[in-house]
Design a protein around this motif. Structure first.
Motif, PDB file in Angstrom:
ATOM      1  N   SER A 229       0.773  -1.475  -0.403  1.00  0.00           N
ATOM      2  CA  SER A 229       0.155  -0.421   0.274  1.00  0.00           C
ATOM      3  C   SER A 229       0.473   1.260  -0.219  1.00  0.00           C
ATOM      4  N   GLY A 230       2.074   1.305   0.457  1.00  0.00           N
ATOM      5  CA  GLY A 230       2.627   2.361   1.135  1.00  0.00           C
ATOM      6  C   GLY A 230       2.113   3.013   1.700  1.00  0.00           C
ATOM      7  N   ALA A 231       1.528   3.064   2.573  1.00  0.00           N
ATOM      8  CA  ALA A 231       0.395   3.785   3.502  1.00  0.00           C
ATOM      9  C   ALA A 231       1.360   4.218   4.853  1.00  0.00           C
ATOM     10  N   GLY A 232       1.764   5.439   5.333  1.00  0.00           N
ATOM     11  CA  GLY A 232       2.034   5.589   6.576  1.00  0.00           C
ATOM     12  C   GLY A 232       3.490   5.323   6.343  1.00  0.00           C
ATOM     13  N   GLY A 233       3.861   5.275   5.454  1.00  0.00           N
ATOM     14  CA  GLY A 233       5.783   5.147   4.404  1.00  0.00           C
ATOM     15  C   GLY A 233       5.551   3.863   4.485  1.00  0.00           C
ATOM     16  N   SER A 234       5.285   2.806   4.348  1.00  0.00           N
ATOM     17  CA  SER A 234       5.571   1.901   3.952  1.00  0.00           C
ATOM     18  C   SER A 234       6.442   1.622   2.862  1.00  0.00           C
ATOM     19  N   LYS A 235       7.618   0.928   3.079  1.00  0.00           N
ATOM     20  CA  LYS A 235       9.047   1.072   1.840  1.00  0.00           C
ATOM     21  C   LYS A 235       9.159  -0.814   1.465  1.00  0.00           C
ATOM     22  N   TYR A 236       9.262  -0.244   0.064  1.00  0.00           N
ATOM     23  CA  TYR A 236       9.199  -1.768  -0.289  1.00  0.00           C
ATOM     24  C   TYR A 236      10.684  -1.554  -0.991  1.00  0.00           C
ATOM     25  N   VAL A 237      10.387  -2.651  -2.851  1.00  0.00           N
ATOM     26  CA  VAL A 237      11.172  -2.846  -2.922  1.00  0.00           C
ATOM     27  C   VAL A 237      11.013  -2.984  -4.194  1.00  0.00           C
ATOM     28  N   SER A 238      11.813  -2.210  -5.732  1.00  0.00           N
ATOM     29  CA  SER A 238      10.944  -2.602  -7.150  1.00  0.00           C
ATOM     30  C   SER A 238      12.180  -2.842  -7.603  1.00  0.00           C
ATOM     31  N   PHE A 239      12.116  -4.669  -8.285  1.00  0.00           N
ATOM     32  CA  PHE A 239      13.027  -5.059  -9.432  1.00  0.00           C
ATOM     33  C   PHE A 239      12.374  -5.713 -10.246  1.00  0.00           C
ATOM     34  N   GLU A 240      12.464  -4.862 -11.673  1.00  0.00           N
ATOM     35  CA  GLU A 240      12.167  -5.843 -12.474  1.00  0.00           C
ATOM     36  C   GLU A 240      10.606  -5.803 -12.741  1.00  0.00           C
ATOM     37  N   GLU A 241      10.166  -4.787 -13.118  1.00  0.00           N
ATOM     38  CA  GLU A 241       8.289  -4.669 -13.119  1.00  0.00           C
ATOM     39  C   GLU A 241       8.050  -5.865 -11.556  1.00  0.00           C
ATOM     40  N   ARG A 242       8.877  -5.960 -10.885  1.00  0.00           N
ATOM     41  CA  ARG A 242       8.039  -6.991  -9.430  1.00  0.00           C
ATOM     42  C   ARG A 242       8.404  -5.584  -8.292  1.00  0.00           C
ATOM     43  N   GLN A 243       7.352  -6.496  -7.076  1.00  0.00           N
ATOM     44  CA  GLN A 243       7.643  -5.332  -5.764  1.00  0.00           C
ATOM     45  C   GLN A 243       7.871  -6.490  -4.743  1.00  0.00           C
ATOM     46  N   TRP A 244       8.009  -5.972  -3.739  1.00  0.00           N
ATOM     47  CA  TRP A 244       8.244  -6.660  -1.852  1.00  0.00           C
ATOM     48  C   TRP A 244       8.537  -5.901  -1.305  1.00  0.00           C
ATOM     49  N   HIS A 245       7.320  -5.894  -0.236  1.00  0.00           N
ATOM     50  CA  HIS A 245       7.607  -5.723   1.098  1.00  0.00           C
ATOM     51  C   HIS A 245       9.633  -5.788   1.357  1.00  0.00           C
ATOM     52  N   ASN A 246       9.933  -4.409   2.176  1.00  0.00           N
ATOM     53  CA  ASN A 246      11.355  -5.045   2.939  1.00  0.00           C
ATOM     54  C   ASN A 246      11.574  -6.194   3.486  1.00  0.00           C
ATOM     55  N   ASP A 247      10.331  -6.197   4.542  1.00  0.00           N
ATOM     56  CA  ASP A 247      11.013  -7.457   5.188  1.00  0.00           C
ATOM     57  C   ASP A 247      10.355  -8.797   4.270  1.00  0.00           C
ATOM     58  N   CYS A 248      10.076  -8.547   3.010  1.00  0.00           N
ATOM     59  CA  CYS A 248       9.533 -10.105   2.659  1.00  0.00           C
ATOM     60  C   CYS A 248      11.069  -9.930   1.308  1.00  0.00           C
ATOM     61  N   PHE A 249      11.928  -8.871   1.636  1.00  0.00           N
ATOM     62  CA  PHE A 249      12.357  -9.203   0.190  1.00  0.00           C
ATOM     63  C   PHE A 249      14.194  -9.802   0.949  1.00  0.00           C
ATOM     64  N   ASN A 250      13.601 -11.399   1.013  1.00  0.00           N
ATOM     65  CA  ASN A 250      15.078 -12.041   1.579  1.00  0.00           C
ATOM     66  C   ASN A 250      15.522 -13.054   0.837  1.00  0.00           C
ATOM     67  N   CYS A 251      16.533 -13.662   0.950  1.00  0.00           N
ATOM     68  CA  CYS A 251      17.049 -15.063  -0.004  1.00  0.00           C
ATOM     69  C   CYS A 251      16.112 -15.537   0.488  1.00  0.00           C
ATOM     70  N   GLN A 252      16.465 -16.925  -1.066  1.00  0.00           N
ATOM     71  CA  GLN A 252      14.344 -18.046  -0.729  1.00  0.00           C
ATOM     72  C   GLN A 252      15.547 -18.039   0.257  1.00  0.00           C
ATOM     73  N   LYS A 253      17.052 -19.303   0.162  1.00  0.00           N
ATOM     74  CA  LYS A 253      17.082 -20.429   0.822  1.00  0.00           C
ATOM     75  C   LYS A 253      17.685 -19.988   2.330  1.00  0.00           C
ATOM     76  N   CYS A 254      18.203 -19.078   2.559  1.00  0.00           N
ATOM     77  CA  CYS A 254      18.753 -18.582   3.722  1.00  0.00           C
ATOM     78  C   CYS A 254      17.756 -17.681   4.996  1.00  0.00           C
ATOM     79  N   SER A 255      17.506 -17.079   3.796  1.00  0.00           N
ATOM     80  CA  SER A 255      16.583 -15.677   4.576  1.00  0.00           C
ATOM     81  C   SER A 255      16.365 -14.809   4.842  1.00  0.00           C
ATOM     82  N   VAL A 256      17.840 -14.632   4.815  1.00  0.00           N
ATOM     83  CA  VAL A 256      18.890 -13.299   4.952  1.00  0.00           C
ATOM     84  C   VAL A 256      18.531 -12.137   4.463  1.00  0.00           C
TER      85      VAL A 256
END
Length: 279
Positions: A229-256
């Motif tokens: 939503s971006g509401a309240g100043g929420s941050k997100y990551v955009s890459f090649e027309e894909r988006q992630w919540h900041n908290d969701c932008f983690n390594c698929q394998k080790c979750s870092v």
């Protein structure tokens, strides 16, 4: 020889004289009045046996002394009231202490119906609509410029019209983009929940609560599939027309977290540099 019959108090003979029995004991008139008669509250004289003793709140008056303290008219067989121990006829009491009608300025007599609002009083017959002059009574009404209006006249003359239902707004209105709404009419186009008092947004002049707007129009996080939503100043990551919540932008394998560091992609997944070597 006749039996002696004397006054119980002064012992003088009562033969040929008027007397009064009290507890079966005879008293001459003089002694009886001195011992048992009440004093008049006004003139302070004794109220004799032959006079009328008028009593109110443990106070006593001669018939001719029972008067209004303001106009001196007799209160015998007339309604009266008392204030600070002063007896007054209803007319004088009302004139001095009763409410005055805001419309006709006359006294509202005790026992008559009166209507009150914001410290003012009216006779029932004087409490009328300023526009149609019909009695308002106990019906709902509104005030404008110090005048009372029945709901019908107020709505015709002064009420704003709701942009949605076109009916008058008499209370609890909402203004949005300089247009008036009833609170119950100002709702989310999606879920129909009231928007008054909560955050909302619009698209193409149509209003939505944030939840509906995000579900309908916001981009979805690649990882959790919920709206960004971006509401309240929420941050997100955009890459090649894909988006992630900041908290969701983690390594698929080790979750870092991959925020602020390099990463690699493999199909739809992202990996940290170390894990990408094994992919």
């Amino acid at each position: 020889m006749s039996e002696q019959y004397d006054c119980e108090e002064c012992k003088e003979s009562l033969y040929g004289r008027k007397f009064i029995l009290r507890e079966d004991k005879p008293h001459c008139i003089t002694c009886y009045e001195r011992l048992f008669s009440n004093s008049c509250d006004m003139c302070k004289e004794l109220i004799g046996c032959t006079g009328t003793d008028l009593t109110y709140m443990d106070r006593h008056w001669h018939h001719g002394c029972f008067l209004c303290t303001t106009c001196s008219r007799s209160l015998v067989d007339r309604p009266f009231s008392a204030r600070d121990e002063q007896l007054m006829c209803i007319e004088c009491f009302s004139s001095e202490f009763s409410s005055k009608c805001h419309e006709c300025l006359k006294t509202i007599m005790p026992g008559t119906k009166k209507l009150e609002n914001k410290g003012r009083s009216w006779h029932e017959s004087c409490f009328t609509c300023h526009q149609c002059q019909q009695p308002i009574g106990t019906q709902s009404f509104l005030q404008k410029d110090d005048n009372n209006y029945c709901m019908c006249c107020y709505e015709k003359n002064f009420a704003l019209q709701c942009i949605h239902c076109t009916k008058p707004i008499t209370s609890g209105g909402v203004t949005y983009r300089d247009q008036p709404w009833h609170k119950v009419c100002f709702v989310c186009t999606g879920c129909k929940e009231p928007l008054s008092g909560q955050r909302f947004t619009s698209r193409d002049d149509v209003t939505y609560c944030l939840s509906c707007f995000c579900n309908l129009f916001s981009k979805k996080c690649v990882s959790c599939s919920t709206p960004i939503s971006g509401a309240g100043g929420s941050k997100y990551v955009s890459f090649e027309e894909r988006q992630w919540h900041n908290d969701c932008f983690n390594c698929q394998k080790c979750s870092v977290s991959l925020i602020g560091r390099g990463f690699a992609t493999a199909r739809d997944d992202v990996y940290c540099p170390d894990c990408s070597k094994d992919v």
